[in-house]
Write a protein that holds these residues in place. Structure first.
Motif, PDB file in Angstrom:
ATOM      1  N   MET A  14      36.703  37.987  52.168  1.00 14.33           N
ATOM      2  CA  MET A  14      35.795  36.882  52.359  1.00 14.33           C
ATOM      3  C   MET A  14      35.627  36.169  51.020  1.00 14.33           C
ATOM      4  O   MET A  14      35.361  36.804  50.007  1.00 14.33           O
ATOM      5  N   ARG A  15      35.785  34.860  51.024  1.00 10.32           N
ATOM      6  CA  ARG A  15      35.621  34.058  49.814  1.00 10.32           C
ATOM      7  C   ARG A  15      34.357  33.219  49.952  1.00 10.32           C
ATOM      8  O   ARG A  15      34.147  32.551  50.950  1.00 10.32           O
ATOM      9  N   VAL A  16      33.513  33.265  48.916  1.00  8.43           N
ATOM     10  CA  VAL A  16      32.242  32.554  48.918  1.00  8.43           C
ATOM     11  C   VAL A  16      32.061  31.903  47.553  1.00  8.43           C
ATOM     12  O   VAL A  16      32.329  32.542  46.526  1.00  8.43           O
ATOM     13  N   SER A  17      31.602  30.661  47.541  1.00  8.88           N
ATOM     14  CA  SER A  17      31.359  30.013  46.250  1.00  8.88           C
ATOM     15  C   SER A  17      30.136  30.641  45.596  1.00  8.88           C
ATOM     16  O   SER A  17      29.247  31.167  46.274  1.00  8.88           O
ATOM     17  N   VAL A  18      30.095  30.591  44.281  1.00  8.37           N
ATOM     18  CA  VAL A  18      28.968  31.152  43.541  1.00  8.37           C
ATOM     19  C   VAL A  18      27.670  30.486  43.994  1.00  8.37           C
ATOM     20  O   VAL A  18      26.647  31.148  44.159  1.00  8.37           O
ATOM     21  N   THR A  19      27.721  29.185  44.227  1.00  2.00           N
ATOM     22  CA  THR A  19      26.526  28.452  44.670  1.00  2.00           C
ATOM     23  C   THR A  19      26.023  28.994  46.000  1.00  2.00           C
ATOM     24  O   THR A  19      24.824  29.228  46.167  1.00  2.00           O
ATOM     25  N   LEU A  50      33.920  35.912  44.871  1.00  2.00           N
ATOM     26  CA  LEU A  50      33.116  34.745  44.546  1.00  2.00           C
ATOM     27  C   LEU A  50      34.015  33.744  43.837  1.00  2.00           C
ATOM     28  O   LEU A  50      34.787  34.109  42.947  1.00  2.00           O
ATOM     29  N   THR A  51      33.906  32.488  44.247  1.00  2.00           N
ATOM     30  CA  THR A  51      34.751  31.446  43.682  1.00  2.00           C
ATOM     31  C   THR A  51      33.921  30.450  42.889  1.00  2.00           C
ATOM     32  O   THR A  51      32.736  30.248  43.153  1.00  2.00           O
ATOM     33  N   ARG A  52      34.579  29.863  41.913  1.00  2.00           N
ATOM     34  CA  ARG A  52      33.964  28.789  41.126  1.00  2.00           C
ATOM     35  C   ARG A  52      34.973  27.645  41.116  1.00  2.00           C
ATOM     36  O   ARG A  52      36.115  27.839  40.697  1.00  2.00           O
ATOM     37  N   HIS A  53      34.549  26.496  41.616  1.00  2.00           N
ATOM     38  CA  HIS A  53      35.422  25.317  41.706  1.00  2.00           C
ATOM     39  C   HIS A  53      36.694  25.635  42.490  1.00  2.00           C
ATOM     40  O   HIS A  53      37.783  25.177  42.146  1.00  2.00           O
TER      41      HIS A  53
END
Length: 85
Positions: free
Chosen positions: A1-6, A27-30
């Motif tokens: 599962m990929r989720v943005s930090v925000t 957790l992804t950033r940009h």
């Protein structure tokens, strides 16, 4: 599962629960992977636990140095007449 930090800020408790259950949480950033949440392995078998304890004891024994006895441990607080220094 990929989720943005925000997004993760609002659902951290749920993400931690899922990671503990074995889900891979990234957790992804940009749009790029930044961090992976993984559970901390806390189960230690008896043999590993004994080896760890023996290692700590051996390390402590190497570092041990003789110091003043308890009866003299606070002598530096007083002068030669027995008054606080």
């Amino acid at each position: 599962m990929r989720v943005s930090v925000t997004e993760a800020k609002g659902q951290l408790t749920e993400l931690v629960r899922r990671a503990e259950a074995g889900d891979e949480i990234i957790l992804t950033r940009h749009g790029h992977a930044a961090v992976r949440l993984v559970p901390v392995k806390t189960v230690i078998d008896a043999r590993s636990r004994k080896a760890l304890i023996d290692s700590v004891r051996a390390s402590a024994a190497e570092k041990r140095t003789a110091g003043p006895g308890a009866a003299r441990s606070q002598d530096f607080l007083y002068d030669d007449e027995g008054l606080p220094g």
